[in-house]
Design a protein around this motif. Structure first.
Motif, PDB file in Angstrom:
ATOM      1  N   UNK A 170     -51.697 -48.237  -0.366  1.00  0.00           N
ATOM      2  CA  UNK A 170     -52.444 -47.453   0.622  1.00  0.00           C
ATOM      3  C   UNK A 170     -53.373 -48.346   1.438  1.00  0.00           C
ATOM      4  N   UNK A 171     -53.940 -49.369   0.782  1.00  0.00           N
ATOM      5  CA  UNK A 171     -54.755 -50.335   1.521  1.00  0.00           C
ATOM      6  C   UNK A 171     -53.888 -51.076   2.542  1.00  0.00           C
ATOM      7  N   UNK A 172     -52.689 -51.448   2.132  1.00  0.00           N
ATOM      8  CA  UNK A 172     -51.756 -52.109   3.057  1.00  0.00           C
ATOM      9  C   UNK A 172     -51.407 -51.186   4.220  1.00  0.00           C
ATOM     10  N   UNK A 173     -51.176 -49.920   3.920  1.00  0.00           N
ATOM     11  CA  UNK A 173     -50.841 -48.963   4.973  1.00  0.00           C
ATOM     12  C   UNK A 173     -52.014 -48.745   5.920  1.00  0.00           C
ATOM     13  N   UNK A 174     -53.224 -49.075   5.438  1.00  0.00           N
ATOM     14  CA  UNK A 174     -54.428 -48.942   6.263  1.00  0.00           C
ATOM     15  C   UNK A 174     -54.751 -50.226   7.016  1.00  0.00           C
ATOM     16  N   UNK A 175     -53.922 -51.256   6.834  1.00  0.00           N
ATOM     17  CA  UNK A 175     -54.128 -52.520   7.533  1.00  0.00           C
ATOM     18  C   UNK A 175     -55.029 -53.501   6.810  1.00  0.00           C
ATOM     19  N   UNK A 368     -49.557 -49.945  14.304  1.00  0.00           N
ATOM     20  CA  UNK A 368     -49.427 -51.345  14.697  1.00  0.00           C
ATOM     21  C   UNK A 368     -47.984 -51.707  15.043  1.00  0.00           C
ATOM     22  N   UNK A 369     -47.035 -51.156  14.302  1.00  0.00           N
ATOM     23  CA  UNK A 369     -45.626 -51.411  14.608  1.00  0.00           C
ATOM     24  C   UNK A 369     -45.247 -50.794  15.951  1.00  0.00           C
ATOM     25  N   UNK A 370     -45.800 -49.631  16.245  1.00  0.00           N
ATOM     26  CA  UNK A 370     -45.544 -49.019  17.552  1.00  0.00           C
ATOM     27  C   UNK A 370     -46.040 -49.932  18.676  1.00  0.00           C
ATOM     28  N   UNK A 371     -47.215 -50.517  18.490  1.00  0.00           N
ATOM     29  CA  UNK A 371     -47.769 -51.412  19.505  1.00  0.00           C
ATOM     30  C   UNK A 371     -46.866 -52.626  19.706  1.00  0.00           C
ATOM     31  N   UNK A 372     -46.324 -53.161  18.627  1.00  0.00           N
ATOM     32  CA  UNK A 372     -45.434 -54.317  18.738  1.00  0.00           C
ATOM     33  C   UNK A 372     -44.112 -53.930  19.392  1.00  0.00           C
ATOM     34  N   UNK A 373     -43.629 -52.729  19.064  1.00  0.00           N
ATOM     35  CA  UNK A 373     -42.401 -52.256  19.702  1.00  0.00           C
ATOM     36  C   UNK A 373     -42.613 -52.097  21.201  1.00  0.00           C
ATOM     37  N   UNK A 396     -48.378 -40.877  24.411  1.00  0.00           N
ATOM     38  CA  UNK A 396     -48.351 -40.535  22.987  1.00  0.00           C
ATOM     39  C   UNK A 396     -49.246 -41.472  22.189  1.00  0.00           C
ATOM     40  N   UNK A 397     -49.266 -42.760  22.576  1.00  0.00           N
ATOM     41  CA  UNK A 397     -50.109 -43.733  21.866  1.00  0.00           C
ATOM     42  C   UNK A 397     -51.581 -43.403  22.030  1.00  0.00           C
ATOM     43  N   UNK A 398     -51.966 -42.991  23.244  1.00  0.00           N
ATOM     44  CA  UNK A 398     -53.366 -42.617  23.457  1.00  0.00           C
ATOM     45  C   UNK A 398     -53.754 -41.410  22.614  1.00  0.00           C
ATOM     46  N   UNK A 399     -52.859 -40.431  22.561  1.00  0.00           N
ATOM     47  CA  UNK A 399     -53.118 -39.244  21.744  1.00  0.00           C
ATOM     48  C   UNK A 399     -53.248 -39.620  20.277  1.00  0.00           C
ATOM     49  N   UNK A 400     -52.328 -40.474  19.812  1.00  0.00           N
ATOM     50  CA  UNK A 400     -52.338 -40.874  18.405  1.00  0.00           C
ATOM     51  C   UNK A 400     -53.638 -41.607  18.053  1.00  0.00           C
ATOM     52  N   UNK A 401     -54.041 -42.532  18.913  1.00  0.00           N
ATOM     53  CA  UNK A 401     -55.259 -43.288  18.626  1.00  0.00           C
ATOM     54  C   UNK A 401     -56.501 -42.393  18.673  1.00  0.00           C
ATOM     55  N   UNK A 411     -55.823 -53.406  16.865  1.00  0.00           N
ATOM     56  CA  UNK A 411     -54.543 -53.971  16.430  1.00  0.00           C
ATOM     57  C   UNK A 411     -54.691 -55.457  16.139  1.00  0.00           C
ATOM     58  N   UNK A 412     -54.239 -55.856  14.935  1.00  0.00           N
ATOM     59  CA  UNK A 412     -54.385 -57.242  14.543  1.00  0.00           C
ATOM     60  C   UNK A 412     -53.071 -57.987  14.482  1.00  0.00           C
ATOM     61  N   UNK A 413     -51.980 -57.320  14.860  1.00  0.00           N
ATOM     62  CA  UNK A 413     -50.698 -58.007  14.889  1.00  0.00           C
ATOM     63  C   UNK A 413     -50.098 -58.122  13.514  1.00  0.00           C
ATOM     64  N   UNK A 414     -48.873 -58.640  13.461  1.00  0.00           N
ATOM     65  CA  UNK A 414     -48.192 -58.827  12.186  1.00  0.00           C
ATOM     66  C   UNK A 414     -47.322 -57.647  11.874  1.00  0.00           C
ATOM     67  N   UNK A 415     -46.024 -57.866  11.812  1.00  0.00           N
ATOM     68  CA  UNK A 415     -45.095 -56.771  11.602  1.00  0.00           C
ATOM     69  C   UNK A 415     -45.027 -56.401  10.150  1.00  0.00           C
ATOM     70  N   UNK A 416     -45.249 -55.126   9.851  1.00  0.00           N
ATOM     71  CA  UNK A 416     -45.128 -54.629   8.487  1.00  0.00           C
ATOM     72  C   UNK A 416     -44.027 -53.604   8.438  1.00  0.00           C
ATOM     73  N   UNK A 417     -43.291 -53.584   7.346  1.00  0.00           N
ATOM     74  CA  UNK A 417     -42.159 -52.674   7.246  1.00  0.00           C
ATOM     75  C   UNK A 417     -42.249 -51.779   6.000  1.00  0.00           C
ATOM     76  N   UNK A 418     -41.131 -51.245   5.645  1.00  0.00           N
ATOM     77  CA  UNK A 418     -41.006 -50.264   4.576  1.00  0.00           C
ATOM     78  C   UNK A 418     -41.652 -50.737   3.280  1.00  0.00           C
ATOM     79  N   UNK A 419     -42.590 -49.966   2.761  1.00  0.00           N
ATOM     80  CA  UNK A 419     -43.204 -50.331   1.486  1.00  0.00           C
ATOM     81  C   UNK A 419     -43.842 -49.126   0.833  1.00  0.00           C
TER      82      UNK A 419
END
Length: 421
Positions: A170-175, A368-373, A396-401, A411-419
């Protein structure tokens, strides 16, 4: 001053470090003390913890003297909770016996499993950002206090380990990846105290997964090997074996080792299909949907985009509606692969499906992945449908944020995937 428990947490995080294990095998206590010193523990704290003088500690660390007496080795092992076999010692009194190990693997009593299941289900649907504090509070108020009971059952250590691992994800999912690493180190210590070797191997797999997220394939490969070493001491659970093979495959793919990576994925698939007992109450679930999603990432890491695309499409199909975050992350992979193949109509089609993800999904990792996409898609904005899609994407990004402003940091960058936990 650092407390013995803090030192033991540090040691638990080093037990699978090849340099630490080599120092133990060589009985080089000076090197062991240096490693702990480099991780923030002062020489005064180390000397006090293992009951030697600072002067003697300096002699060990500078190579002017070595520990020779059996009693000193036992003193160090017991103070730092270094397993006896690593130093060529008999099992220490605080290490679980074979009988205790079997007891630790028995299903826990009470509501620990129910609580774990409730948190796990909510995390999959809503993300870890809004749940992390609740899990940490439950650990502190309902679980940790029970560990202080002199008559504590070993299953409580297993429950604490599993929930601490969940807090790490959960900490990872929170960045917060540094915090996630700390949770995993504590979870490793607790799992070893529980005597549940399968749980230890599972947390090794989580460390491997987190290392992949951070872009450290060599560390990920090391943790996967460590997980397999632990499995040599107990009956294997096919889903855990598959997860470890998958982590190995992604680490190999990240370093360009195509054939070994594909063999590892094949072994992962064979393990999942094995007709064997696959039940364990604390191990993180790993199913065909997870394997398919990770396979897409492995093939993408090898720049085999056509092969990766097939797995990504299958991952989206296999993910149930109750796995909101997993499905959303798989959709990101799918859109990214279409973009890399320059199939822009497919990018737009799958992109709109991605935007249908609930705007309240509390996952900083997903944001963060959306921002990289978005950065990837911006290279194709000259194509009118993509340009129109990017306008919708930005709205949609503005609404989400806005909706997640209380949990999203810049956003601090770095691609994170399924976990998933």
């Amino acid at each position: 001053m650092s407390q013995p428990q803090d030192l033991r947490v540090t040691v638990a995080g080093l037990l699978d470090d090849l340099r630490f294990r080599d120092a133990c095998a060589q009985r080089d206590m000076g090197r062991l003390f240096k490693m702990l010193n480099h991780r923030g523990h002062s020489t005064r704290q180390l000397a006090a913890a293992v009951h030697i003088t600072q002067g003697r500690l300096y002699e060990y660390m500078n190579g002017r003297s070595r520990v020779e007496k059996l009693a000193i080795f036992e003193q160090i092992a017991d103070a730092l909770h270094v397993p006896g076999h690593l130093l060529g010692l008999a099992r220490r009194p605080w290490e679980p016996s074979a009988v205790e190990s079997r007891q630790a693997a028995e299903p826990p009593s009470g509501g620990d499993l129910e609580v774990m299941g409730a948190f796990r289900s909510a995390d999959r649907q809503t993300g870890g950002g809004r749940l992390y504090a609740a899990v940490v509070n439950h650990l502190r108020e309902r679980v940790s206090r029970r560990l202080l009971d002199a008559r504590v059952d070993l299953s409580v250590f297993a429950a604490a380990a599993a929930m601490t691992e969940m807090a790490g994800w959960m900490a990872h999912d929170s960045g917060w990846d540094v915090l996630a690493e700390r949770h995993f180190a504590k979870a490793m210590l607790l799992s070893q105290a529980s005597g549940d070797v399968l749980l230890v191997a599972n947390i090794a797999a989580s460390n491997s997964h987190l290392a992949l997220q951070a872009g450290h394939p060599d560390t990920a490969a090391h943790w996967a090997r460590s997980g397999f070493e632990h499995l040599e001491r107990c009956p294997r659970v096919p889903s855990l074996v598959a997860r470890l093979h998958t982590m190995s495959a992604r680490a190999l793919a990240a370093t360009g080792q195509r054939q070994p990576a594909m063999r590892a994925l094949g072994m992962a698939q064979d393990s999942l299909q094995a007709a064997a007992d696959d039940s364990h109450h604390w191990i993180s679930p790993f199913d065909m949907a997870a394997l398919t999603s990770e396979s897409a990432l492995a093939f993408a890491g090898l720049s085999l985009h056509n092969e990766a695309l097939g797995y990504a499409e299958e991952a989206v199909r296999l993910r149930g509606e109750g796995r909101t975050r997993s499905k959303a992350l798989s959709r990101i992979t799918l859109v990214d692969l279409h973009a890399r193949r320059a199939d822009l109509d497919a990018v737009v089609h799958c992109g709109y499906e991605l935007l249908a993800t609930s705007p309240t999904l509390g996952s900083v990792r997903f944001v963060n992945q959306l921002a990289e996409l978005r950065d990837v898609l911006a290279a194709h904005r000259e194509y009118p449908p993509v340009r129109t899609f990017l306008n919708r994407f930005d709205e949609a990004a503005r609404t989400r944020r806005l909706l997640l402003a209380d949990i999203i940091s810049p956003h601090r960058g770095g691609l994170a995937h399924e976990a998933d936990t």
